[in-house]
Design a protein around this motif. Sequence first.
Motif, PDB file in Angstrom:
ATOM      1  N   SER A  20     -44.231  -7.860  -6.844  1.00  0.00           N
ATOM      2  CA  SER A  20     -44.949  -7.076  -5.666  1.00  0.00           C
ATOM      3  C   SER A  20     -45.498  -7.966  -4.622  1.00  0.00           C
ATOM      4  CB  SER A  20     -46.118  -6.662  -6.475  1.00  0.00           C
ATOM      5  OG  SER A  20     -46.846  -7.669  -6.958  1.00  0.00           O
ATOM      6  N   ALA A  21     -45.522  -9.151  -4.641  1.00  0.00           N
ATOM      7  CA  ALA A  21     -45.969  -9.970  -3.737  1.00  0.00           C
ATOM      8  C   ALA A  21     -44.904  -9.951  -2.482  1.00  0.00           C
ATOM      9  CB  ALA A  21     -46.215 -11.606  -4.021  1.00  0.00           C
ATOM     10  N   LEU A  24     -45.026  -6.811  -0.743  1.00  0.00           N
ATOM     11  CA  LEU A  24     -46.145  -6.710   0.306  1.00  0.00           C
ATOM     12  C   LEU A  24     -45.624  -7.551   1.360  1.00  0.00           C
ATOM     13  CD1 LEU A  24     -49.344  -7.156  -1.627  1.00  0.00           C
ATOM     14  CD2 LEU A  24     -48.779  -5.545   0.381  1.00  0.00           C
ATOM     15  N   LEU A  51     -30.862  17.864  29.521  1.00  0.00           N
ATOM     16  CA  LEU A  51     -32.678  17.650  29.442  1.00  0.00           C
ATOM     17  C   LEU A  51     -33.216  18.198  30.526  1.00  0.00           C
ATOM     18  CD1 LEU A  51     -33.935  15.948  27.702  1.00  0.00           C
ATOM     19  CD2 LEU A  51     -33.750  13.788  28.801  1.00  0.00           C
ATOM     20  N   ASP A  52     -34.290  18.807  30.070  1.00  0.00           N
ATOM     21  CA  ASP A  52     -35.100  19.364  31.143  1.00  0.00           C
ATOM     22  C   ASP A  52     -36.463  18.917  30.701  1.00  0.00           C
ATOM     23  OD1 ASP A  52     -36.841  20.618  32.778  1.00  0.00           O
ATOM     24  OD2 ASP A  52     -35.507  22.731  32.630  1.00  0.00           O
ATOM     25  N   PHE A  53     -37.226  17.944  31.450  1.00  0.00           N
ATOM     26  CA  PHE A  53     -38.471  17.694  31.108  1.00  0.00           C
ATOM     27  C   PHE A  53     -39.717  18.544  31.060  1.00  0.00           C
ATOM     28  CE2 PHE A  53     -35.958  13.629  32.023  1.00  0.00           C
ATOM     29  CZ  PHE A  53     -36.417  13.149  31.019  1.00  0.00           C
ATOM     30  N   SER A  54     -39.386  19.713  32.019  1.00  0.00           N
ATOM     31  CA  SER A  54     -40.557  20.369  32.158  1.00  0.00           C
ATOM     32  C   SER A  54     -40.624  21.211  30.744  1.00  0.00           C
ATOM     33  CB  SER A  54     -40.335  21.565  33.187  1.00  0.00           C
ATOM     34  OG  SER A  54     -39.190  22.205  33.163  1.00  0.00           O
ATOM     35  N   MET A 278     -29.513  11.787  32.194  1.00  0.00           N
ATOM     36  CA  MET A 278     -29.927  11.211  30.783  1.00  0.00           C
ATOM     37  C   MET A 278     -28.973  11.553  29.542  1.00  0.00           C
ATOM     38  SD  MET A 278     -33.521   9.984  30.277  1.00  0.00           S
ATOM     39  CE  MET A 278     -34.783   9.592  31.683  1.00  0.00           C
TER      40      MET A 278
ATOM     41  N   LYS B   3     -49.200 -15.789  -9.762  1.00  0.00           N
ATOM     42  CA  LYS B   3     -48.663 -14.466  -9.096  1.00  0.00           C
ATOM     43  C   LYS B   3     -49.726 -13.624  -8.579  1.00  0.00           C
ATOM     44  CE  LYS B   3     -44.081 -15.498  -8.753  1.00  0.00           C
ATOM     45  NZ  LYS B   3     -43.599 -16.050 -10.098  1.00  0.00           N
ATOM     46  N   ALA B   6     -51.334 -14.669  -5.775  1.00  0.00           N
ATOM     47  CA  ALA B   6     -50.371 -14.528  -4.176  1.00  0.00           C
ATOM     48  C   ALA B   6     -50.520 -13.017  -3.976  1.00  0.00           C
ATOM     49  CB  ALA B   6     -48.931 -15.127  -4.707  1.00  0.00           C
ATOM     50  N   THR B   7     -50.485 -12.246  -4.753  1.00  0.00           N
ATOM     51  CA  THR B   7     -50.314 -10.887  -4.327  1.00  0.00           C
ATOM     52  C   THR B   7     -51.751 -10.536  -3.729  1.00  0.00           C
ATOM     53  OG1 THR B   7     -49.217 -10.566  -6.540  1.00  0.00           O
ATOM     54  CG2 THR B   7     -49.948  -8.494  -5.277  1.00  0.00           C
ATOM     55  N   MET B  10     -51.756 -12.047  -0.276  1.00  0.00           N
ATOM     56  CA  MET B  10     -50.877 -11.345   0.774  1.00  0.00           C
ATOM     57  C   MET B  10     -51.445 -10.010   1.038  1.00  0.00           C
ATOM     58  SD  MET B  10     -48.182 -12.320   2.021  1.00  0.00           S
ATOM     59  CE  MET B  10     -47.598 -11.358   3.017  1.00  0.00           C
ATOM     60  N   GLY B  11     -52.053  -9.452   0.176  1.00  0.00           N
ATOM     61  CA  GLY B  11     -52.571  -8.139   0.453  1.00  0.00           C
ATOM     62  C   GLY B  11     -53.923  -8.445   1.579  1.00  0.00           C
ATOM     63  N   ILE B  14     -52.359  -9.264   5.004  1.00  0.00           N
ATOM     64  CA  ILE B  14     -52.025  -7.976   5.624  1.00  0.00           C
ATOM     65  C   ILE B  14     -52.858  -7.013   6.228  1.00  0.00           C
ATOM     66  CG2 ILE B  14     -50.554  -5.974   5.321  1.00  0.00           C
ATOM     67  CD1 ILE B  14     -48.533  -7.567   3.590  1.00  0.00           C
ATOM     68  N   GLN B 102     -37.438   2.862  40.195  1.00  0.00           N
ATOM     69  CA  GLN B 102     -36.739   3.772  39.683  1.00  0.00           C
ATOM     70  C   GLN B 102     -37.055   3.962  38.160  1.00  0.00           C
ATOM     71  OE1 GLN B 102     -32.788   3.002  41.386  1.00  0.00           O
ATOM     72  NE2 GLN B 102     -32.520   5.315  41.377  1.00  0.00           N
ATOM     73  N   ASN B 106     -38.954   6.604  35.880  1.00  0.00           N
ATOM     74  CA  ASN B 106     -38.476   7.535  34.873  1.00  0.00           C
ATOM     75  C   ASN B 106     -39.222   7.442  33.779  1.00  0.00           C
ATOM     76  OD1 ASN B 106     -36.168   9.218  34.751  1.00  0.00           O
ATOM     77  ND2 ASN B 106     -34.779   7.504  35.137  1.00  0.00           N
ATOM     78  N   SER B 110     -41.131  10.819  31.908  1.00  0.00           N
ATOM     79  CA  SER B 110     -40.796  11.370  30.810  1.00  0.00           C
ATOM     80  C   SER B 110     -41.407  11.057  29.583  1.00  0.00           C
ATOM     81  CB  SER B 110     -39.280  10.698  30.491  1.00  0.00           C
ATOM     82  OG  SER B 110     -39.080   9.492  30.743  1.00  0.00           O
ATOM     83  N   ASN B 131     -33.778  17.540  36.521  1.00  0.00           N
ATOM     84  CA  ASN B 131     -34.601  17.167  35.315  1.00  0.00           C
ATOM     85  C   ASN B 131     -35.936  17.843  34.973  1.00  0.00           C
ATOM     86  OD1 ASN B 131     -32.486  15.388  34.714  1.00  0.00           O
ATOM     87  ND2 ASN B 131     -33.748  13.712  35.632  1.00  0.00           N
ATOM     88  N   GLN B 133     -38.708  17.417  36.603  1.00  0.00           N
ATOM     89  CA  GLN B 133     -39.895  16.775  36.524  1.00  0.00           C
ATOM     90  C   GLN B 133     -40.644  16.770  37.549  1.00  0.00           C
ATOM     91  OE1 GLN B 133     -37.059  13.549  36.379  1.00  0.00           O
ATOM     92  NE2 GLN B 133     -37.806  12.740  34.344  1.00  0.00           N
ATOM     93  N   SER B 346     -44.374  17.788  37.456  1.00  0.00           N
ATOM     94  CA  SER B 346     -44.650  18.902  36.661  1.00  0.00           C
ATOM     95  C   SER B 346     -45.419  18.647  35.563  1.00  0.00           C
ATOM     96  CB  SER B 346     -43.302  19.335  35.975  1.00  0.00           C
ATOM     97  OG  SER B 346     -42.570  18.391  35.771  1.00  0.00           O
TER      98      SER B 346
END
Lengths: 313, 515
Positions: A20-21, A24, A51-54, A278, B3, B6-7, B10-11, B14, B102, B106, B110, B131, B133, B346
């Motif tokens: 389990s360690a 994890l 694709l049409d973003f609208s 795209m 062990k 360790a668990t 570890m917990g 995280i 550009q 984009n 999007s 597109n 947009q 849009s």
Amino acid sequence: MSNLQQTKVKKKNKKRKRDSAFFLMMLPGLTYLFVNNYIPMTGVIIAFKELDFSVGILKSKFVGLKNFTYLFQTQDAWLITRNTLLYNFAFIVLGTLCAITVAILLNEITVKWIQKVYQTTILLPALISIVVVSYLVFALLSADNGFINNTILNALGKEAVSWYTEPRYWPIILIVVNLWKGFGFNCIIYYATLISIDRSYYEAASVDGASRWQQLINITLPGLKQTVFTMTLLSIGKIFYSDFGLFYQVPMNSGMLQNATNTIDTYVYRAMSQLNDMGMASAAGLYQSLVGFVLVLAANKIVNRYSGSEGIF
Amino acid sequence: MKKKLATVLMGIMIFTLLAGCAGGNKATEKEVNTDGNAAEVKATEGAEKEVKAEEPTTLHLAIFNYANMDDMDAVLKKANEITLRELNIVLEIEVIPGSSWQQQMNMILSSGEELDIFPAFATPLATYVANGQVQALDELLAQYGADIPEAIGADYLDCGKVSGKLYGITTNRDLAAQNGFWMRKDLCDKYNIDVNSLKTLEDIEKALLTIHKGEPDLYPVVPQSNAVPVGISNWDDLSNGLGVLMDYGKELQVVNLYETEEYKNYTETMHRWYQEGLIMKDVLNNTETSESLVRSGKAVGAFAGMKPGFEEQVQRDTGYEVVRINLAEPLSLTGNAAGLTWCISSNSKNSEAAMKFLNFAYTSFELNNLLIYGIENVHYKYVDKDNNIIDYADGLDANTTPYSPSLGWAWFNQFKAAIWNGNSPDYWNELAEFNAKAIKSGAMGYTFDSSNVKAEITTCTNITDKYVRALQAGVVDPKEALPQMNEELKKAGLDKIIAEKQVQIDEWVKAKGNQ
């Protein structure tokens, strides 16, 4: 019977507890992989949409395989596929040979500091941006001020070559540039494998009177085999991709060189610079990764069949 | 036992890791909040002063920059004073580096990030329309933008139309194009060249040959960075050069440019120039501007797009007095005006306020002057108040200014703003006349819709990429390359694109007649 089952379950539980360690520990990595690599995969539907973003991605018009047709309809389809495959094939074969040779030579050097100097020098090109590389190449090949035209060809009494308009030289130029830039990195990986080979094999071999060459053939190369397979399989997965910088920047986008330098990636880039579609761009990406995927599976199968499960999976 | 420990550890690890992330998020949220509050506070202060009860509308605007615009925050603060007073609108301006414009646009468009107003630039307007947009502006313009047509002219406004609907509004700048050639005047004088007699490419060729003989170390003709040098421009390229209208677009007959006699003659001339050594050998790989090549004493002249005040500008950039030879009449195309148009995204929830703002922006001297030149006595100062002529504020120059005045052409209406020192006091009128008197292509206002011939365009673009630069730079022999390119283009379906354009233009004419 039930007793046996019980012990099995118990064992399973115990195993689960023991691991389990580790599970994890995997969690953050898996989460990252899922969020970053798997969720975006749903984006492949863009390849089948206009694709049409609208209205958003999901509600855009479904057009089936229409976005893919431009890749195959053109007279260039054959050319760009051939270029991409052949270049990558050459890169894999020559790159591996070059890297292994240099790694073995590195391994033979016994003076530590010289070894370090070589190692660094070899790796250096891999760290240079491709745009800078393109200007290094230009410094050599420029028609007016280039080193090759002005110094070398001049000294040999030969006529200057207009490098950027003559496609026939470019396969060699691109391969050389790619090798120069790329082999250092692979070389380090092979070298790392080499130094992990147990020294006692060599000692035993020399006691038995094996020559250097025999040691190389019978100990070093078999020791490298697994790494070569792994590295090659990984490159085969990318055989339908081309290094955009290498094929676009290094020839300085010179149109006259297109027959030698146009690959799938540069073709799509040139086409999309006009259309910015795209759907069509993702179609190209999907096509490349699908072919790569199939090739990796096939290559892995072949490796497994002929050398007994040495493939990567 | 170990062990288990360790668990547990570890917990905990995280957990703290995730908590750390969450904490980070909270912090940024808070920041955003305080920012928002600050804006609100500012806004309410302003509103109280103006005794306006209504909450001001916030408009998000994006602009690109190629030169330093670090002082945008200070300028924006001033701009908001104006817009709050006049329109009860607060602006938020995002400055995006031109090199990544550009891609970033984009992403923004999007991802649904808040954005109301932005210039369609680099990516063609038609692409944004395809597109989905950008919004159609016809109704908004009729309701809230009454002053805009007058500010830029109805002809040029029409260039922002795609399939009959208005999507973008062009800015006031040099909206017509005229190609020509310029070169150092001192060299013409040195070799007794009568500048006034230079009219055609052949005249220029003779003059350049004389100069080249005397000054073999100078490149007679250099390109503008890596752009293709063009000495003729009497056709309407209909957005991509694949199928064009010749003779200034007088006849609405779409033809293949690369098969015309004019193109053949031009490329042959250029090839002759190249062989005579008149064109820089590295013409296809050059990265320096022609001005800097001339300034550093390496070149004589270059082809360029002309406009009023061009000689003065080049003289400023090169340090040499130059002569200019026009090789074509000024021509107005959809493509020129559509090269930069302001659009409403849009995603915008405030399209009415956005149009109100645009209407104000195209007519306000105060706002245009501020956005283009910055703040008086901080970034610029008046050198001639009567004629509205300004220059860098004391202690600043082109390299040190924190607000570069280089985007006059991109902000809404520079004709409403002051004039930069060195230009004629009548500069905006000259430019307006240049635009007004230019020949209008018959297809001006028509925008090509590529959706039916996408596959053909992808292939043809790759083919023209292969040949056109080399042909127009004279590097290859058109006797071989031109027929080869035309054959490849035919196979790739150029005729289909030409036919499609013809159909669209015929329909466009019909629709226009019915209006």
